[in-house]
Design an enzyme around this catalytic site. Structure first.
Site, short mmCIF file in Angstrom:
data_model
loop_
_atom_site.label_atom_id
_atom_site.label_comp_id
_atom_site.label_asym_id
_atom_site.label_seq_id
_atom_site.Cartn_x
_atom_site.Cartn_y
_atom_site.Cartn_z
N ASP A 9 29.21 33.55 74.77
CA ASP A 9 29.64 34.91 74.47
C ASP A 9 31.05 35.08 75.07
O ASP A 9 31.46 34.30 75.92
CB ASP A 9 28.65 35.89 75.11
N ASP A 11 32.94 38.69 75.68
CA ASP A 11 33.15 39.89 76.50
C ASP A 11 32.17 39.95 77.67
O ASP A 11 30.96 39.97 77.47
CB ASP A 11 33.03 41.14 75.64
#
Length: 192
Positions: A9, A11
């Site tokens: 991922d 953020d």
């Protein structure tokens, strides 16, 4: 041949998990601190309606994501991992951020094989398609969903993801721990 397929991922995982806080405090004239962020739902943390948050995000998302700071050791660790593994970024970001996301990674000299900007938090189908060996995530709900689907998850600790974890999830506190865990998994995979 590369050893592991690592899905990551963006953020809050490779970037500072509280990158948006100054923007939100200024926009809404608030004084929310990092310690106050105990939920992944930003509108809930800010005490505002979801539609107010969405308006704020729509107005500032390009600026916010363009200027995000990287977590400590991210580049160093990813450069090491990239030598022997496939690196795939899998983000729930809105599709409108696809070009910005690719530019951000390239400008920050982050190595990767591919980037998937999904526009949804459902990462399981992409993880399956990529034959993911390990997923690095900051969202508790995403980690639970991925682990329930059989994926090993490294959950990088934040104030908003401290709920109980299951056997397929390992809580890590920094990118050096991520490197240690992946090196260990890589060695275990060689033995099999």
């Amino acid at each position: 041949m590369k050893k592991l397929n690592i899905c990551i991922d963006i953020d809050g995982t490779i970037t500072d998990p509280y990158y948006w806080l100054n923007y939100a405090n200024n926009y809404f004239n608030l004084k929310v601190s990092e310690e106050d962020i105990n939920s992944y739902e930003i509108s809930k943390v800010l005490g505002i309606e979801e539609k107010e948050y969405l308006k704020f995000y729509e107005e500032l998302k390009f600026d916010i994501h363009r200027k995000q700071e990287l977590r400590e050791d991210v580049k160093n660790v990813l450069n090491k991992l990239f030598k022997n593994n496939n690196i795939y970024f899998v983000t729930a970001r809105d599709k409108s951020l696809e070009l910005l996301t690719n530019l951000y990674l390239k400008q920050n000299k982050i190595p990767f094989d591919d980037v998937f900007v999904l526009g949804t938090h459902n990462k399981v189908p992409t993880a399956r398609n990529l034959n993911c060996d390990i997923f690095i995530e900051d969202s508790y709900d995403n980690a639970i969903e991925l682990s329930a689907s059989g994926f090993k998850v490294l959950l990088i600790d934040t104030n908003y993801n401290r709920d109980p974890i299951n056997n397929n999830i390992i809580r890590v506190y920094n990118w050096m721990e991520i490197l240690e865990n992946i090196n260990k998994m890589s060695k275990e995979k060689e033995v099999i």
